[in-house]
Write a protein that holds these residues in place. Structure first.
Motif, mmCIF file in Angstrom:
data_model
loop_
_atom_site.group_PDB
_atom_site.id
_atom_site.type_symbol
_atom_site.label_atom_id
_atom_site.label_comp_id
_atom_site.label_asym_id
_atom_site.label_seq_id
_atom_site.Cartn_x
_atom_site.Cartn_y
_atom_site.Cartn_z
ATOM 1 N N HIS A 45 0.845 -1.192 0.000
ATOM 2 C CA HIS A 45 0.000 0.000 0.000
ATOM 3 C C HIS A 45 0.885 1.248 0.000
ATOM 4 N N LEU A 46 0.707 2.106 -0.990
ATOM 5 C CA LEU A 46 1.534 3.298 -1.124
ATOM 6 C C LEU A 46 0.649 4.523 -1.332
ATOM 7 N N THR A 47 0.956 5.593 -0.600
ATOM 8 C CA THR A 47 0.260 6.870 -0.765
ATOM 9 C C THR A 47 1.279 7.960 -1.040
ATOM 10 N N LEU A 48 1.018 8.752 -2.072
ATOM 11 C CA LEU A 48 1.852 9.908 -2.416
ATOM 12 C C LEU A 48 0.958 11.137 -2.400
ATOM 13 N N ARG A 49 1.291 12.103 -1.548
ATOM 14 C CA ARG A 49 0.527 13.352 -1.470
ATOM 15 C C ARG A 49 1.496 14.531 -1.554
ATOM 16 N N GLU A 50 1.263 15.386 -2.513
ATOM 17 C CA GLU A 50 2.075 16.599 -2.666
ATOM 18 C C GLU A 50 3.571 16.279 -2.760
ATOM 19 N N CYS A 51 3.909 15.229 -3.459
ATOM 20 C CA CYS A 51 5.321 14.884 -3.694
ATOM 21 C C CYS A 51 5.709 15.447 -5.063
ATOM 22 N N SER A 52 6.359 16.598 -5.059
ATOM 23 C CA SER A 52 6.535 17.384 -6.276
ATOM 24 C C SER A 52 7.643 16.896 -7.195
ATOM 25 N N GLY A 94 8.410 7.438 -12.487
ATOM 26 C CA GLY A 94 8.538 6.714 -11.228
ATOM 27 C C GLY A 94 7.401 5.737 -11.011
ATOM 28 N N LEU A 95 6.193 6.120 -11.408
ATOM 29 C CA LEU A 95 5.037 5.228 -11.279
ATOM 30 C C LEU A 95 5.157 4.025 -12.206
ATOM 31 N N ALA A 96 5.842 4.196 -13.330
ATOM 32 C CA ALA A 96 6.027 3.087 -14.268
ATOM 33 C C ALA A 96 6.805 1.952 -13.620
ATOM 34 N N ALA A 97 7.771 2.292 -12.774
ATOM 35 C CA ALA A 97 8.546 1.261 -12.071
ATOM 36 C C ALA A 97 7.652 0.476 -11.123
ATOM 37 N N LEU A 98 6.730 1.158 -10.467
ATOM 38 C CA LEU A 98 5.794 0.466 -9.576
ATOM 39 C C LEU A 98 4.854 -0.432 -10.367
ATOM 40 N N ALA A 99 4.435 0.041 -11.527
ATOM 41 C CA ALA A 99 3.541 -0.767 -12.365
ATOM 42 C C ALA A 99 4.227 -2.052 -12.817
ATOM 43 N N ARG A 100 5.502 -1.949 -13.127
ATOM 44 C CA ARG A 100 6.229 -3.139 -13.581
ATOM 45 C C ARG A 100 6.408 -4.149 -12.456
ATOM 46 N N SER A 101 6.488 -3.671 -11.221
ATOM 47 C CA SER A 101 6.710 -4.598 -10.101
ATOM 48 C C SER A 101 5.475 -5.434 -9.793
ATOM 49 N N GLN A 102 4.284 -4.890 -10.099
ATOM 50 C CA GLN A 102 3.021 -5.618 -9.877
ATOM 51 C C GLN A 102 2.872 -6.093 -8.430
ATOM 52 N N LYS A 103 3.334 -5.292 -7.472
ATOM 53 C CA LYS A 103 3.267 -5.675 -6.054
ATOM 54 C C LYS A 103 2.157 -4.984 -5.292
ATOM 55 N N LEU A 104 1.794 -3.779 -5.735
ATOM 56 C CA LEU A 104 0.905 -2.950 -4.929
ATOM 57 C C LEU A 104 -0.551 -3.415 -4.994
ATOM 58 N N GLU A 105 -1.152 -3.496 -3.816
ATOM 59 C CA GLU A 105 -2.588 -3.729 -3.723
ATOM 60 C C GLU A 105 -3.341 -2.419 -3.931
ATOM 61 N N SER A 106 -2.811 -1.328 -3.356
ATOM 62 C CA SER A 106 -3.480 -0.037 -3.487
ATOM 63 C C SER A 106 -2.459 1.079 -3.664
ATOM 64 N N LEU A 107 -2.853 2.089 -4.435
ATOM 65 C CA LEU A 107 -2.037 3.280 -4.667
ATOM 66 C C LEU A 107 -2.940 4.504 -4.594
ATOM 67 N N ILE A 120 2.430 13.851 -11.852
ATOM 68 C CA ILE A 120 1.872 12.516 -12.067
ATOM 69 C C ILE A 120 0.495 12.668 -12.691
ATOM 70 N N SER A 121 0.293 12.046 -13.837
ATOM 71 C CA SER A 121 -0.979 12.155 -14.547
ATOM 72 C C SER A 121 -1.895 10.989 -14.186
ATOM 73 N N GLU A 122 -3.154 11.150 -14.527
ATOM 74 C CA GLU A 122 -4.110 10.063 -14.281
ATOM 75 C C GLU A 122 -3.751 8.839 -15.110
ATOM 76 N N SER A 180 -5.814 -1.398 -6.938
ATOM 77 C CA SER A 180 -6.782 -0.361 -6.619
ATOM 78 C C SER A 180 -6.071 0.985 -6.633
ATOM 79 N N VAL A 181 -6.623 1.943 -7.385
ATOM 80 C CA VAL A 181 -5.968 3.236 -7.548
ATOM 81 C C VAL A 181 -6.940 4.363 -7.217
ATOM 82 N N CYS A 182 -6.448 5.335 -6.430
ATOM 83 C CA CYS A 182 -7.197 6.556 -6.144
ATOM 84 C C CYS A 182 -6.337 7.732 -6.588
#
Length: 371
Positions: free
Chosen positions: A300-307, A313-326, A334-336, A345-347
Motif C-alpha cells: 500500500h503506497l500513498t503519495l501526497r504533494e510529492c513534487s 517513477g510510477l512506471a517502475a511500480l507498475a512493472r513490479s506488480q506488487k501494490l494492492e493499493s495506490l 503525475i498524470s491520471e 486499486s488506484v485513487c
C-alpha cells in the motif's frame, strides 16, 4: 434538557457528544452522578461546558476507562488535574485544542517560578495517549503524563509546544510495549539556542533500542524549510536506524525534506514494511520509486504533494506488480494515465490540499457561537 433524560439511563456505559452547544457543565454533572456504569466519555466542540465539577466527581467515584476532550473551550489542560484518582483507571485519553492555541493558552494557576512540579497522580494503566495542540512551557500541564505512563501502547503527540527530550527519552525507556507512535513537530527555539524541532536522533536511538513491538510510525514536520535541514532535529540516518531496528509495518513521512532517494534505498530492504505514506516529501524523486518497488512486503503506497515524482517513477511500480493499493493526491507531475496499472486499486486526484489538511493542524478552525 437532553442530559436530564440521559441521567435516567442508569446502565449507560458510553456517551459521545459532538458539537452539542447547548450541553452545559450541569448536564454533564447529572450524568456523572446518575450513570455509575459510565466508562466512555467523549466531548467534542461542547463550547458551553465551563466548569469541571463533573470531572472531579468522575475522578473520585466514577469508573471511566476512556476520556476524549476536543475543542471544549471552557476546559483547560490544568482543569484535568482535578480528575485526580480517576487517572489510575483510565486506559485511553485524548486532549486537543484547535485554532491559534499558542496565543490563547491559559496559565497554570498552581505554577510558581523556581519550584518543581509534584503532581501526585498515577496513570499506570494508560495505554492510549493523544495530546494535540497544547502549550506546556514554562508550565508543565498535561506534559506530566509523559513522566507517569508505563503501559503505553499508542502515543500521539501533535504540535505540543514545550516537549522536553530528556523526558521523552525517559518515557521511551519505560514503555516497552509501545506499538504505535505519531510525532507531529514544528521548529521552535530550543535550550541549546538552535531553531529546530524538540526531538533529535537521540530519541530515535532510544526508540530503536526499546520497542521490539513497534509497528506503526508517523513523523510529520511543518513550517520546516527544505533549505534549512537542521530545522528538523532528526536525520535520515536516525530515521532509517529506527525503521530497520523495529518491525515497522506502516510508516508515514510528512514534510521530511531530509529524506531522499538514498533513504528510499534503505527502506527498500526493510522486511516488514507493508504500508508507506509519503506526504510533502520534496527530496524523493523517480529514483526513489524505482528503489521502493523492490521492498519485499510493500503493498500500500500513498503519495501526497510529492513534487519530484513523475509518471516515470510510477512506471517502475507498475512493472513490479506488487501494490494492492495506490493513492496519489496533489502530485503535479503525475498524470491520471500514469497511475493506471500501478496497483490493483488506484485513487487519483490532482487537487492540492490546504496546509491544515496536509499537516493536521486546524489552525483556521471556525469559531462557533452558541445559539
Amino acid at each position: 434538557m437532553g442530559t436530564s433524560y440521559l441521567a435516567y439511563c442508569k446502565k449507560l456505559r458510553s456517551l459521545r457528544l459532538s458539537f452539542a452547544p447547548a450541553i452545559t457543565s450541569t448536564g454533564i454533572f447529572r450524568v456523572a452522578v446518575s450513570c455509575c456504569h459510565l466508562s466512555v466519555l467523549h466531548l467534542v466542540d461542547c463550547i458551553a461546558i465551563e466548569s469541571v465539577e463533573w470531572l472531579d466527581y468522575l475522578g473520585r467515584y466514577g469508573s471511566l476507562g476512556e476520556l476524549v476532550l476536543k475543542d471544549c473551550d471552557g476546559i483547560s489542560q490544568y482543569d484535568l488535574l482535578k480528575f485526580g484518582p480517576g487517572w489510575r483507571k483510565l486506559q485511553r485519553f485524548e486532549f486537543e485544542i484547535n485554532g491559534t492555541y499558542w496565543l490563547s493558552q491559559r496559565p497554570d494557576p498552581s505554577y510558581v517560578v523556581g519550584y518543581p512540579y509534584s503532581y501526585d497522580i498515577c496513570c499506570d494503566n494508560l495505554k492510549d495517549l493523544r495530546l494535540a495542540h497544547i502549550v506546556t512551557k514554562p508550565e508543565i500541564g498535561l506534559r506530566f503524563l509523559l513522566g507517569k505512563c508505563k503501559a503505553l501502547e499508542t502515543l500521539y503527540l501533535e504540535y505540543v509546544i514545550g516537549l522536553n527530550e530528556d523526558e521523552m527519552i525517559a518515557l521511551f525507556q519505560r514503555c516497552c510495549n509501545l506499538k504505535t507512535i505519531s510525532l507531529r513537530l514544528m521548529p521552535l527555539r530550543c535550550e541549546d539556542h538552535w531553531f529546530r524541532t524538540a526531538l533529535t536522533d537521540d530519541s530515535l536511538e532510544v526508540l530503536a533500542l526499546s520497542f521490539p513491538m513497534l509497528q506503526v510510525v508517523e513523523l510529520t514536520f511543518t513550517f520546516c524549510e527544505p533549505s534549512y535541514p537542521t530545522e528538523i532535529g532528526f536525520t535520515q540516518k536516525g530515521i532509517l536506524t529506527l525503521i530497520q531496528s523495529c518491525p515497522i509495518r506502516a510508516l508515514v513521512l510528512n514534510g521530511a525534506s531530509i529524506f531522499d532517494d538514498e533513504g528510499m534505498k534503505g527502506l527498500s530492504s526493510t522486511k516488514f514494511l507493508e504500508k508507506l505514506d509519503l506526504v510533502d516529501c520534496c527530496s524523493i524523486s523517480d529514483a526513489g520509486m524505482y528503489l521502493i518497488a523492490q521492498a519485499p512486503c510493500l503493498s500500500h503506497l500513498t503519495l501526497r504533494e510529492c513534487s519530484s515524482v513523475t509518471d516515470d517513477g510510477l512506471a517502475a511500480l507498475a512493472r513490479s506488480q506488487k501494490l494492492e493499493s495506490l493513492t496519489v493526491i496533489g502530485c503535479r507531475w503525475i498524470s491520471e494515465e500514469g497511475v493506471q496499472g500501478a496497483a490493483k486499486s488506484v485513487c487519483y486526484s490532482l487537487e492540492t490540499e490546504s496546509h491544515d489538511s496536509l499537516k493536521g493542524m486546524n489552525v483556521y478552525r471556525k469559531i462557533r457561537q452558541s445559539p
